[in-house]
Design an enzyme around this catalytic site. Structure first.
Site, PDB file in Angstrom:
ATOM      1  N   HIS A  84       0.806  -1.218   0.000  1.00 41.43           N
ATOM      2  CA  HIS A  84       0.000   0.000   0.000  1.00 41.43           C
ATOM      3  C   HIS A  84       0.842   1.272   0.000  1.00 41.43           C
ATOM      4  O   HIS A  84       0.318   2.357  -0.259  1.00 41.43           O
ATOM      5  CB  HIS A  84      -0.913   0.015   1.224  1.00 41.43           C
ATOM      6  N   CYS A 106       3.367  -1.201  -4.369  1.00 43.31           N
ATOM      7  CA  CYS A 106       2.982  -1.464  -5.751  1.00 43.31           C
ATOM      8  C   CYS A 106       3.486  -0.325  -6.635  1.00 43.31           C
ATOM      9  O   CYS A 106       3.290   0.851  -6.308  1.00 43.31           O
ATOM     10  CB  CYS A 106       1.462  -1.570  -5.858  1.00 43.31           C
ATOM     11  N   GLU A 136      -3.152   3.058   1.862  1.00 38.67           N
ATOM     12  CA  GLU A 136      -2.685   3.701   0.631  1.00 38.67           C
ATOM     13  C   GLU A 136      -2.909   5.204   0.676  1.00 38.67           C
ATOM     14  O   GLU A 136      -2.053   5.990   0.258  1.00 38.67           O
ATOM     15  CB  GLU A 136      -3.387   3.099  -0.583  1.00 38.67           C
ATOM     16  N   THR A 175      -5.865   3.808  -5.784  1.00 35.04           N
ATOM     17  CA  THR A 175      -5.846   2.931  -6.961  1.00 35.04           C
ATOM     18  C   THR A 175      -6.923   1.861  -6.959  1.00 35.04           C
ATOM     19  O   THR A 175      -7.128   1.195  -7.975  1.00 35.04           O
ATOM     20  CB  THR A 175      -4.479   2.236  -7.095  1.00 35.04           C
ATOM     21  N   CYS A 205      -6.009   1.374 -10.827  1.00 33.65           N
ATOM     22  CA  CYS A 205      -5.088   0.458 -11.513  1.00 33.65           C
ATOM     23  C   CYS A 205      -5.838  -0.459 -12.475  1.00 33.65           C
ATOM     24  O   CYS A 205      -7.042  -0.685 -12.361  1.00 33.65           O
ATOM     25  CB  CYS A 205      -4.274  -0.346 -10.501  1.00 33.65           C
TER      26      CYS A 205
END
Length: 330
Positions: A84, A106, A136, A175, A205
């Site tokens: 995250h 990521c 995140e 995301t 994403c």
């Protein structure tokens, strides 16, 4: 187990893509590779991904999950940042203590971090679309000085948010949000602030978008109920259940595994759908299919909406042989 002759027929539509995305796969491999190279313990700040099955499996191998760096001793053991992402203050603290860190953030989250920095460098105030308290979001907001980001959680907040007077504006997003919800929020922001800058490419994403499209396709092809395999603290898994219901499913069930299935509620259904959040391993999907097969005579059909070929490289410290591989013996 229901005797085969007594099992009612059930058409099972299996979403594809589903389950692990490239970012989750990379994060889990980082922990696994660190344990292989350096031995236990390996410390991980926060859950590496939001799935208890995955976390418990890594814990059994020697991963130690902590909430803050203050819980990590100064013994030279590896410390891994979760998929995250983390605030800059966490990285600064790790550097001050000279901790041996491995970053499992990521790459698509890192993209949002760099995007936020560019907007700030150009003097823009950032409106971040996301959920308060999600790791995140905490990490993204922590890339910029306090007060440089305003969180916008829904359309209602978009319609009443009050950014600093006279500031140029930009927006970014978490995301793992609902594609449709985010589009509505962006539309509301753009209507109020016509000059607002956005990302060159959508922040949501590819894996989140693909899984939501697959969930909609399950309903379009007749799924009366949709089972989503995923953790309740997984943003992308919760969004899949919401997307399925909004697409017209009579019911969407978010389950962590077969033990949580309410099979009685599926009696009378002719067709159901099955998908999995981006942090849910395929083993759990197959376990759910097995549980369904013990009660129903299944006819399984795959519903594929996209092919995913993206893979992310491991950090340089793990992608090549390194002297630190002898750490466990030091």
């Amino acid at each position: 187990m229901t005797p085969p002759a007594a099992r009612p027929p059930l058409r099972l539509l299996l979403a594809a893509p589903r389950g692990f995305c490239a970012g989750v796969d990379r994060a889990v491999k980082i922990v696994e590779e660190a344990l292989t190279r350096f031995g236990a313990p390996v410390y991980v700040r926060h859950e590496i991904v939001h799935n208890r099955h995955v976390v418990d499996g890594l814990r059994a191998r020697g991963a130690v999950f902590v909430e803050e760096l203050s819980e990590v001793p100064d013994d030279g053991r590896p410390v891994i940042f979760s998929a995250h992402g983390v605030a800059k203050g966490v990285v600064t603290e790790a550097m001050r203590r000279r901790l041996f860190t491995l970053d499992a953030t990521c790459p698509l989250v890192t993209k949002v971090h760099r995007e936020a920095e560019r907007h700030h460098a150009r003097g823009r105030h950032l409106l971040l679309i996301g959920h308060a308290g999600h790791p995140e979001v905490v990490g993204t907001m922590g890339q910029l000085p306090e007060g440089a980001v305003t969180l916008v959680q829904d359309v209602a907040e978009a319609r009443r948010v009050t950014p600093p007077a006279g500031a140029e504006l930009a927006w970014s997003s978490q995301t793992t949000l609902s594609v449709d919800d985010t589009a509505e929020i962006v539309a509301a922001l753009t209507e109020r602030f016509p000059g607002i800058a956005g990302p060159a490419k959508d922040d949501i994403c590819y894996a989140t978008s693909n899984r939501q499209a697959a969930a909609k396709a399950l309903v379009a092809q007749g799924a009366e109920a949709v089972i989503v395999v995923g953790a309740r603290n997984s943003s992308n898994s919760r969004r899949l259940a919401e997307v399925a219901e909004r697409a017209g499913a009579r019911r969407a069930m978010l389950v962590e595994g077969p033990a949580a299935l309410d099979l009685d509620s599926l009696q009378g259904c002719a067709t159901i759908g099955l998908t999995a959040g981006a942090s849910a391993p395929e083993a759990l999907v197959q376990a759910v299919i097995a549980a369904l097969g013990a009660r129903f005579a299944l006819a399984v059909e795959e519903v594929r909406v996209a092919e995913e070929t993206i893979a992310f490289r491991l950090p340089p410290e793990l992608a090549r042989p390194a002297a630190r591989d002898t750490l466990a013996a030091d």
